[in-house]
Design an enzyme around this catalytic site. Structure first.
Site, PDB file in Angstrom:
ATOM      1  CG  ASP A  82      -1.909   1.045   1.337  1.00 43.48           C
ATOM      2  OD1 ASP A  82      -2.371   1.502   0.280  1.00 43.48           O
ATOM      3  OD2 ASP A  82      -2.277   1.435   2.472  1.00 43.48           O
ATOM      4  CB  SER A 211     -12.289   4.206   7.241  1.00 40.22           C
ATOM      5  OG  SER A 211     -11.473   3.074   7.254  1.00 40.22           O
TER       6      SER A 211
HETATM    7  P1  13P Z   1      -8.613   4.726   5.643  1.00 39.54           P
HETATM    8  O1  13P Z   1      -7.603   4.586   6.752  1.00 39.54           O
HETATM    9  O2  13P Z   1      -9.244   6.080   5.622  1.00 39.54           O
HETATM   10  O3  13P Z   1      -9.578   3.612   5.650  1.00 39.54           O
HETATM   11  O4  13P Z   1      -7.785   4.635   4.258  1.00 39.54           O
HETATM   12  C1  13P Z   1      -7.079   3.472   3.984  1.00 39.54           C
HETATM   13  C2  13P Z   1      -6.295   3.610   2.726  1.00 39.54           C
HETATM   14  O5  13P Z   1      -6.649   4.298   1.796  1.00 39.54           O
HETATM   15  C3  13P Z   1      -5.043   2.841   2.642  1.00 39.54           C
HETATM   16  O6  13P Z   1      -4.372   3.081   1.443  1.00 39.54           O
HETATM   17  O1  G3H Z   2      -3.130   5.078   3.667  1.00 45.35           O
HETATM   18  C1  G3H Z   2      -2.483   4.795   4.659  1.00 45.35           C
HETATM   19  C2  G3H Z   2      -2.821   3.593   5.449  1.00 45.35           C
HETATM   20  O2  G3H Z   2      -3.867   3.863   6.335  1.00 45.35           O
HETATM   21  C3  G3H Z   2      -1.592   3.074   6.145  1.00 45.35           C
HETATM   22  O3  G3H Z   2      -1.243   3.878   7.200  1.00 45.35           O
HETATM   23  O4  G3H Z   2       1.171   4.359   6.875  1.00 45.35           O
HETATM   24  O5  G3H Z   2       0.125   4.475   9.156  1.00 45.35           O
HETATM   25  O6  G3H Z   2       0.489   2.271   8.031  1.00 45.35           O
HETATM   26  P1  G3H Z   2       0.229   3.747   7.855  1.00 45.35           P
HETATM   27 ZN    ZN Z   3      -4.560   5.059   0.699  1.00 51.47          ZN
END
Ligand code: 13P
Ligand code: G3H
Ligand code: ZN
Length: 284
Positions: A82, A211
């Protein structure tokens, strides 16, 4: 089962007109909750790890946990990076066994973002790994900006189309009104932009900041071409909410398992509800 690529999951989601949940994982309990939810609902699922998660748990641990879970599972699972902003991390994830990576070049100007994303696509596709790219910037709700400024940050449709066609990414993240973190007010989605990009390119669109997006908007987004929905904040809230409740109820408890097991169950139920909303239940 062996891990599958993002492309495999999203091709099926496009056929079936649903979205696959992409849930962020940082530790064993979260991995187990996501996979148990997928098994119990017969849902395909994406487990994603951010660079922060990799720093926290370690790359080998993330891959080890998710591969172990997938081997025992009977539903298809994709392991996805991610928001990979660092080229070396992206390559390390591909080498370590991720079946999909996001290259997030949104900090760069469009031309440089395209060039860097193309490079990742070339490497990843050579070994059967999928790529998600991002054009335009998906902010955080904590970024204190006015509504008209937020509108100006939405990705222009021609930019999204140009980026998609020039890079060859398997999934496309663009800014259409969602943001990372807990919303202060429900977000206003630019549904017309989702529809325009999907109609003109067939691109599988990704909803970041999933979310707290109202259920009706999630459903409309899926109708218009959203095929991957990222959820992290709600998982954090569900898991830690139950940890807090358990600790308050049992202030003398010293066995972490007695606290984490119920939190893992609450998290699993929360994820099952999301899978039902996304339409992925029964699709594995
Ligand atoms: P949220 O934390 O708002 O659910 O977003 C998650 C996200 O986009 C991770 O890439
Ligand atoms: O988009 C970001 C995700 O919620 C991951 O968050 O970088 O704190 O793991 P993080
Ligand atoms: Zn994201």
């Amino acid at each position: 089962m062996a891990l599958v690529s993002l492309r495999t999951l999203l091709d099926a989601a496009q056929q079936g007109k649903y979205a696959v949940g992409a849930f962020n994982c940082n530790n064993m309990e979260i991995v187990q909750a996501i996979v148990a939810a997928a098994e119990e609902t017969r849902s395909p699922v994406i487990l994603q790890a951010s660079q922060g998660a990799i720093k926290y748990a370690g790359l080998e641990y993330i891959v080890g946990m998710v591969k172990t879970a997938a081997q025992k599972a009977t539903v298809p699972i994709c392991l996805h990076l991610d928001h990979g902003t660092d080229f070396n991390t992206v390559v390390a994830c591909i080498r370590a066994g991720f079946t999909s990576v996001m290259f997030d070049g949104s900090q760069y100007e469009k031309e440089e973002n395209i060039a860097r994303t193309r490079e990742v696509v070339k490497i990843a596709h050579a070994v059967g790994v999928s790529v998600e790219g991002e054009i335009g910037k998906i902010g955080g709700v904590e970024d204190d900006i006015a509504v008209d400024e937020r509108d100006a940050m939405l990705t222009p449709v021609p930019d999204a189309i140009e980026f998609y066609e020039a890079t060859g990414v398997d999934a496309l993240a663009m800014s259409f009104g969602t943001a990372h973190g807990p919303y202060k007010l429900p977000p206003k989605l630019a549904l017309d932009r989702i529809a325009a990009v999907h109609e003109q390119t067939g691109a599988y669109l990704v909803m970041h900041g999933g979310s707290g997006v109202p259920a009706e908007d999630v459903k409309k987004g899926i109708e218009l071409g959203i095929r991957k929905i990222n959820i992290d904040t709600e998982l954090r809230q569900a898991f830690l909410g139950e940890v807090r409740r358990q600790l308050a109820e049992k202030p003398d408890e010293i066995d972490p398992r007695k606290i984490f097991a119920p939190a893992r169950d609450v998290l699993k139920e929360h994820i099952k509800a999301k899978m039902a909303l996304f339409g992925s239940v029964g699709k594995a």
